[in-house]
Design a protein around this motif. Structure first.
Motif, PDB file in Angstrom:
ATOM      1  N   GLN A   6      -6.232 -28.575 -13.954  1.00 40.05           N
ATOM      2  CA  GLN A   6      -5.451 -27.883 -14.986  1.00 40.05           C
ATOM      3  C   GLN A   6      -4.252 -28.722 -15.411  1.00 40.05           C
ATOM      4  O   GLN A   6      -3.947 -28.821 -16.592  1.00 40.05           O
ATOM      5  CB  GLN A   6      -4.981 -26.510 -14.489  1.00 40.05           C
ATOM      6  N   ASN A  46       0.709 -24.877  -6.108  1.00 38.38           N
ATOM      7  CA  ASN A  46      -0.725 -24.602  -6.231  1.00 38.38           C
ATOM      8  C   ASN A  46      -1.048 -23.570  -7.302  1.00 38.38           C
ATOM      9  O   ASN A  46      -2.187 -23.121  -7.385  1.00 38.38           O
ATOM     10  CB  ASN A  46      -1.282 -24.133  -4.888  1.00 38.38           C
ATOM     11  N   THR A  60      -4.183 -25.972 -10.701  1.00 38.75           N
ATOM     12  CA  THR A  60      -4.991 -26.959  -9.998  1.00 38.75           C
ATOM     13  C   THR A  60      -4.690 -28.348 -10.562  1.00 38.75           C
ATOM     14  O   THR A  60      -4.118 -28.481 -11.653  1.00 38.75           O
ATOM     15  CB  THR A  60      -6.494 -26.672 -10.169  1.00 38.75           C
ATOM     16  N   ASP A  61      -5.119 -29.362  -9.846  1.00 38.76           N
ATOM     17  CA  ASP A  61      -4.956 -30.736 -10.350  1.00 38.76           C
ATOM     18  C   ASP A  61      -5.651 -30.884 -11.698  1.00 38.76           C
ATOM     19  O   ASP A  61      -5.112 -31.515 -12.611  1.00 38.76           O
ATOM     20  CB  ASP A  61      -5.515 -31.746  -9.358  1.00 38.76           C
TER      21      ASP A  61
END
Length: 87
Positions: free
Chosen positions: A29, A23, A26-27
């Motif tokens: 990023q 984590n 982020t997805d």
């Protein structure tokens, strides 16, 4: 600085990239940095396993792999990687 380093085209030259950042990114990023799109989430509790793809590359986002890692988790990661190495 670390984000800029990850944007280097060097990382895009591999068919399979395992990014053990869980984590920390982020997805969104991950999609922006590595120029990939989210595909699927195969995570289990304490075992992040998210798949991001392009037409010819896959990025596997996992948790940090330095401690308390079960063999089954490593096997699941390797199965995803093998699938894309054989294509």
């Amino acid at each position: 600085e670390r984000i800029e380093l990850l944007k280097n085209d060097y990382y895009k030259s591999f068919n399979v990239v395992i990014c053990a950042c869980a984590n920390y990114l982020t997805d969104n990023q991950i999609e922006e940095i590595f120029d990939v799109e989210f595909d699927s989430d195969l995570s289990k509790p304490n075992e992040k396993l998210k798949i991001f793809k392009t037409e010819n590359r896959v990025l596997i986002n996992t948790r940090q792999l330095s401690m308390n890692i079960k063999n089954d988790y490593l096997s699941r990661i390797s199965e995803v990687a093998k699938k894309y190495l054989s294509e």
